[in-house]
Design an enzyme around this catalytic site. Structure first.
Site, PDB file in Angstrom:
ATOM      1  N   ARG A  20       0.824  -1.216   0.000  1.00  0.00           N
ATOM      2  CA  ARG A  20       0.000   0.000   0.000  1.00  0.00           C
ATOM      3  C   ARG A  20       0.855   1.262   0.000  1.00  0.00           C
ATOM      4  O   ARG A  20       0.393   2.324  -0.435  1.00  0.00           O
ATOM      5  CB  ARG A  20      -0.972  -0.034   1.189  1.00  0.00           C
ATOM      6  CG  ARG A  20      -2.055  -1.082   0.995  1.00  0.00           C
ATOM      7  CD  ARG A  20      -2.864  -1.321   2.242  1.00  0.00           C
ATOM      8  NE  ARG A  20      -2.466  -2.552   2.920  1.00  0.00           N
ATOM      9  CZ  ARG A  20      -2.614  -2.766   4.226  1.00  0.00           C
ATOM     10  NH1 ARG A  20      -3.119  -1.832   4.991  1.00  0.00           N
ATOM     11  NH2 ARG A  20      -2.242  -3.909   4.748  1.00  0.00           N
ATOM     12  N   GLU A  30       2.245  -7.081  13.274  1.00  0.00           N
ATOM     13  CA  GLU A  30       1.135  -7.239  14.225  1.00  0.00           C
ATOM     14  C   GLU A  30       0.611  -8.678  14.129  1.00  0.00           C
ATOM     15  O   GLU A  30       0.222  -9.270  15.118  1.00  0.00           O
ATOM     16  CB  GLU A  30       0.025  -6.231  13.896  1.00  0.00           C
ATOM     17  CG  GLU A  30      -1.132  -6.225  14.884  1.00  0.00           C
ATOM     18  CD  GLU A  30      -2.264  -5.289  14.477  1.00  0.00           C
ATOM     19  OE1 GLU A  30      -2.206  -4.711  13.384  1.00  0.00           O
ATOM     20  OE2 GLU A  30      -3.204  -5.167  15.290  1.00  0.00           O
TER      21      GLU A  30
HETATM   22  C1  PRP Z   1       0.580  -3.581   6.546  1.00  0.00           C
HETATM   23  C2  PRP Z   1       0.644  -2.086   6.313  1.00  0.00           C
HETATM   24  C3  PRP Z   1       2.053  -1.758   6.703  1.00  0.00           C
HETATM   25  C4  PRP Z   1       2.326  -2.731   7.837  1.00  0.00           C
HETATM   26  C5  PRP Z   1       2.193  -2.045   9.162  1.00  0.00           C
HETATM   27  O1  PRP Z   1       1.096  -4.253   5.453  1.00  0.00           O
HETATM   28  O2  PRP Z   1       0.352  -1.746   4.968  1.00  0.00           O
HETATM   29  O3  PRP Z   1       2.961  -1.991   5.641  1.00  0.00           O
HETATM   30  O4  PRP Z   1       1.356  -3.787   7.719  1.00  0.00           O
HETATM   31  O5  PRP Z   1       2.433  -2.936  10.239  1.00  0.00           O
HETATM   32  P1  PRP Z   1       3.674  -2.790  11.224  1.00  0.00           P
HETATM   33  O6  PRP Z   1       3.799  -1.341  11.621  1.00  0.00           O
HETATM   34  O7  PRP Z   1       3.281  -3.658  12.392  1.00  0.00           O
HETATM   35  O8  PRP Z   1       4.878  -3.307  10.544  1.00  0.00           O
HETATM   36  P2  PRP Z   1       0.949  -5.829   5.243  1.00  0.00           P
HETATM   37  O9  PRP Z   1       2.144  -6.495   5.821  1.00  0.00           O
HETATM   38  O10 PRP Z   1      -0.392  -6.251   5.741  1.00  0.00           O
HETATM   39  O11 PRP Z   1       1.092  -6.023   3.667  1.00  0.00           O
HETATM   40  P3  PRP Z   1       0.308  -5.458   2.369  1.00  0.00           P
HETATM   41  O12 PRP Z   1       0.668  -3.982   2.238  1.00  0.00           O
HETATM   42  O13 PRP Z   1       0.912  -6.251   1.268  1.00  0.00           O
HETATM   43  O14 PRP Z   1      -1.153  -5.666   2.551  1.00  0.00           O
HETATM   44  N1  ADE Z   2      -1.288  -3.506   9.171  1.00  0.00           N
HETATM   45  C1  ADE Z   2      -0.979  -3.938  10.397  1.00  0.00           C
HETATM   46  N2  ADE Z   2      -2.012  -3.776  11.231  1.00  0.00           N
HETATM   47  C2  ADE Z   2      -3.019  -3.224  10.493  1.00  0.00           C
HETATM   48  C3  ADE Z   2      -4.345  -2.805  10.785  1.00  0.00           C
HETATM   49  N3  ADE Z   2      -4.851  -2.932  12.018  1.00  0.00           N
HETATM   50  N4  ADE Z   2      -5.089  -2.279   9.785  1.00  0.00           N
HETATM   51  C4  ADE Z   2      -4.566  -2.166   8.537  1.00  0.00           C
HETATM   52  N5  ADE Z   2      -3.331  -2.548   8.206  1.00  0.00           N
HETATM   53  C5  ADE Z   2      -2.553  -3.063   9.168  1.00  0.00           C
END
Ligand code: PRP
Ligand code: ADE
Length: 181
Positions: A66, A103
């Site tokens: 994202r 997370e």
């Molecule tokens: C989500 C979000 C951040 C990250 C935040 O991505 O877009 O990149 O998690 O979490 P953190 O602060 O605990 O590291 P995700 O890993 O879900 O991947 P995506 O963007 O491919 O959906």
């Molecule tokens: N990436 C990690 N935690 C998330 C949350 N709660 N919502 C959206 N993206 C996330």
């Protein structure tokens, strides 16, 4: 950011309970992108900050996936280049890599070894800061190549998870638009 921008954007973030795992409140930013007026307010909030000569980076890096959506548009509007920090196994050339905890689960990210130059001041963009692990891993990758991260930027901060506090404690300035407690 102006309080009205925060308020306006917050209304267009969708919360999905128990996704992708029980107990997670998923903050879905896709409605911000879907509405052209909201998308412009969102992007302009970042562009206006980083067009200030005192805060202008040399390059914009975005975190998979994202962070790509936001980072590439912000870079384009600033007249800067964009570099992707990708989930492991996607980049074809020589890379540096870093593994970190999420997370929910763990992940490894990679950056092309020639993506930034030593001394570059990089703006690091993602959509959301939860535990801060993703942004910290991105910062470490950029630093492995001799660049520095001038600021981390995201739409959403989840301050209760402590990630933004940890990132700031590590010396990384952060700019976020909407908090969800
Ligand atoms: C989500 C979000 C951040 C990250 C935040 O991505 O877009 O990149 O998690 O979490 P953190 O602060 O605990 O590291 P995700 O890993 O879900 O991947 P995506 O963007 O491919 O959906
Ligand atoms: N990436 C990690 N935690 C998330 C949350 N709660 N919502 C959206 N993206 C996330």
């Amino acid at each position: 950011p102006h309080l009205n921008v925060t308020h306006y954007l917050r209304q267009h973030i969708r919360t999905v309970p128990n996704w992708p795992a029980p107990g997670v409140q998923f903050r879905d930013i896709t409605p911000l992108l879907q509405n052209p007026k909201v998308f412009r307010v969102l992007i302009d909030a970042f562009v206006q900050r980083y067009m200030d000569p005192a805060l202008r980076p040399d390059v914009v890096a975005g975190l998979d996936a994202r962070g790509f959506i936001l980072g590439s548009v912000v870079a384009y509007e600033l007249g800067l280049g964009f570099v992707p920090i990708r989930k492991k196994g996607k980049l074809p050339f020589t890379t540096v890599e870093e593994t970190y905890e999420l997370e929910y689960g763990s992940a490894t990210v990679e950056l092309h070894a020639d993506a930034v130059q030593p001394g570059d001041r990089v703006l690091l963009i993602d959509d959301l800061i939860a535990t801060g692990g993703t942004m910290m891993a991105g910062k470490k990758l950029l630093e492995k190549l001799g660049a520095s991260v001038m600021e981390g930027a995201a739409i959403v901060d989840l301050p209760e998870l402590g990630g933004s506090a940890r990132l700031r404690a590590s010396g990384l300035p952060l700019f976020t638009l909407v908090d969800f407690g």
